[in-house]
Structure formats: C-alpha cells, structure tokens
Motif scaffolding. Structure first.
Motif, PDB file in Angstrom:
ATOM      1  N   GLU A  45       0.830  -1.205   0.000  1.00 41.88           N
ATOM      2  CA  GLU A  45       0.000   0.000   0.000  1.00 41.88           C
ATOM      3  C   GLU A  45       0.866   1.257   0.000  1.00 41.88           C
ATOM      4  O   GLU A  45       0.568   2.231  -0.707  1.00 41.88           O
ATOM      5  CB  GLU A  45      -0.941   0.009   1.217  1.00 41.88           C
ATOM      6  CG  GLU A  45      -2.106  -0.949   1.096  1.00 41.88           C
ATOM      7  CD  GLU A  45      -2.972  -0.984   2.347  1.00 41.88           C
ATOM      8  OE1 GLU A  45      -2.558  -0.411   3.392  1.00 41.88           O
ATOM      9  OE2 GLU A  45      -4.051  -1.567   2.285  1.00 41.88           O
ATOM     10  N   VAL A  48       2.260   1.621  -3.413  1.00 41.72           N
ATOM     11  CA  VAL A  48       1.216   2.087  -4.323  1.00 41.72           C
ATOM     12  C   VAL A  48       0.977   3.584  -4.123  1.00 41.72           C
ATOM     13  O   VAL A  48       0.839   4.341  -5.095  1.00 41.72           O
ATOM     14  CB  VAL A  48      -0.082   1.273  -4.129  1.00 41.72           C
ATOM     15  CG1 VAL A  48      -1.259   1.927  -4.832  1.00 41.72           C
ATOM     16  CG2 VAL A  48       0.102  -0.152  -4.635  1.00 41.72           C
ATOM     17  N   ARG A  52       1.519   6.408  -6.795  1.00 47.33           N
ATOM     18  CA  ARG A  52       0.467   7.365  -7.164  1.00 47.33           C
ATOM     19  C   ARG A  52       0.992   8.796  -7.095  1.00 47.33           C
ATOM     20  O   ARG A  52       0.712   9.609  -7.977  1.00 47.33           O
ATOM     21  CB  ARG A  52      -0.740   7.208  -6.243  1.00 47.33           C
ATOM     22  CG  ARG A  52      -1.606   6.032  -6.569  1.00 47.33           C
ATOM     23  CD  ARG A  52      -2.819   5.981  -5.689  1.00 47.33           C
ATOM     24  NE  ARG A  52      -3.575   4.766  -5.959  1.00 47.33           N
ATOM     25  CZ  ARG A  52      -4.415   4.212  -5.123  1.00 47.33           C
ATOM     26  NH1 ARG A  52      -4.595   4.743  -3.923  1.00 47.33           N
ATOM     27  NH2 ARG A  52      -5.059   3.120  -5.449  1.00 47.33           N
TER      28      ARG A  52
END
Length: 180
Positions: A45, A48, A52
């Motif tokens: 996470e 990610v 992003r």
C-alpha cells in the motif's frame, strides 16, 4: 471393563491434548502468516501510494512539458516563417574596400552607384553595377571614409557616392541592446 473404559478415556484425553496442541501450532502459524501478509500488504500500500504520488507528479510535469512543447513548436513555426522570408529576400552584398591594408578606426558603410547615363565597357559591368555596391571602409571619421571612396570612384568617371554610415553589421542588434 472399567479398566478398558479408563484406558479409553485416558487415550481419548491424550488424543484431545495432542489434537489441541497441533491446532494451537496451526493457529500460531496461521497468525504469523497473517501478520507477515499484513506487513506485506502495508508495504505494498505504501509503494502504491508512492507510485500514485510519483504518477501525479509525472502527470503534472507532463502537462507542463506538453505546454512547453506546444510553445516550442509555435516558436519553431514562427522562426521557419521568418527564415523563409529572409531566404526569399534579395541577397545583400558588401564589398571590402581595403583587403590588404590593416587600418585602425571605425568600419563605415558607403554606397557607390554608377550614374544612369554612364558608359559601361561591357554588359557584365553594367549588370554588376545595376543596383550599386555597398563598400565597407575603415576610416577614423566619415569625411576620411568619403574622401578615400571618392579617390577610387571619382564623379567624373560616372560614379555617385551615397551617404557614409556606420556599418550596421557591427552594431549590436535589438536583443543585445535590451540585455545591456
């Protein structure tokens, strides 16, 4: 018979303890696997989220680069049009007055023309003097430049001497004047 029941109960008790311990081991192993998987999920996470953020930053930069590219293309087209205009313009020739004589002073631009009624010895000479010539002369002042050109191209031979100006080739251009 009681002894068999007692042995069976004892065997059942030992089996249940064994099964219970094996179950506890499996539960601990599953919990460890879950904890490891949970850590891996949190790490993923975070990756990610970083990806992003990087993607958003890259998209922002890409948008800026696209605008810069559009502006650069527009400027390139403008410069190409200017180049086409300059290439289609008539060529401007300068003749050097003194090639071998090094002199100190300012470089002057003097236009020399043949009088329209002057006699030409050949067609080539007439063609070469059709629009006149611009000579680059090195002299201390305008009068000296005019005198030197008048000696080489006298009026009695059909020459007309134009104004004496500071040579524009060696003047700073408008962009350089703005920077200064």
């Amino acid at each position: 018979m009681t002894a068999i029941i007692l042995y069976a109960a004892l065997l059942l008790l030992a089996t249940s303890v064994l099964v219970n311990r094996m179950g506890e081991r499996r539960v601990r192993a599953a919990r460890n696997e879950l904890a490891t998987a949970d850590k891996d999920i949190r790490t993923m996470e975070q990756r990610v989220q970083e990806a992003r953020k990087t993607l958003e930053t890259t998209r922002g930069k890409l948008g800026g680069l696209e605008e810069t590219l559009i502006e650069a293309n527009r400027q390139a087209e403008l410069l190409e049009r200017q180049l086409d205009v300059v290439q289609q313009a008539p060529m401007e020739l300068f003749h050097v007055f003194d090639r071998l004589e090094a002199r100190p002073g300012t470089i002057w631009e003097v236009v020399v023309r043949r009088a329209p009624d002057a006699l030409f010895t050949s067609g080539a000479m007439a063609a070469s003097w059709r629009d006149g010539r611009t000579y680059l002369v090195v002299a201390a002042n305008q009068k000296e430049a005019l005198d030197r050109v008048a000696q080489r191209f006298p009026r009695v031979n059909g020459y007309e001497i134009g104004p004496v100006l500071t040579c524009r080739l060696f003047l700073p251009n408008a962009a350089e004047r703005k920077r200064a």
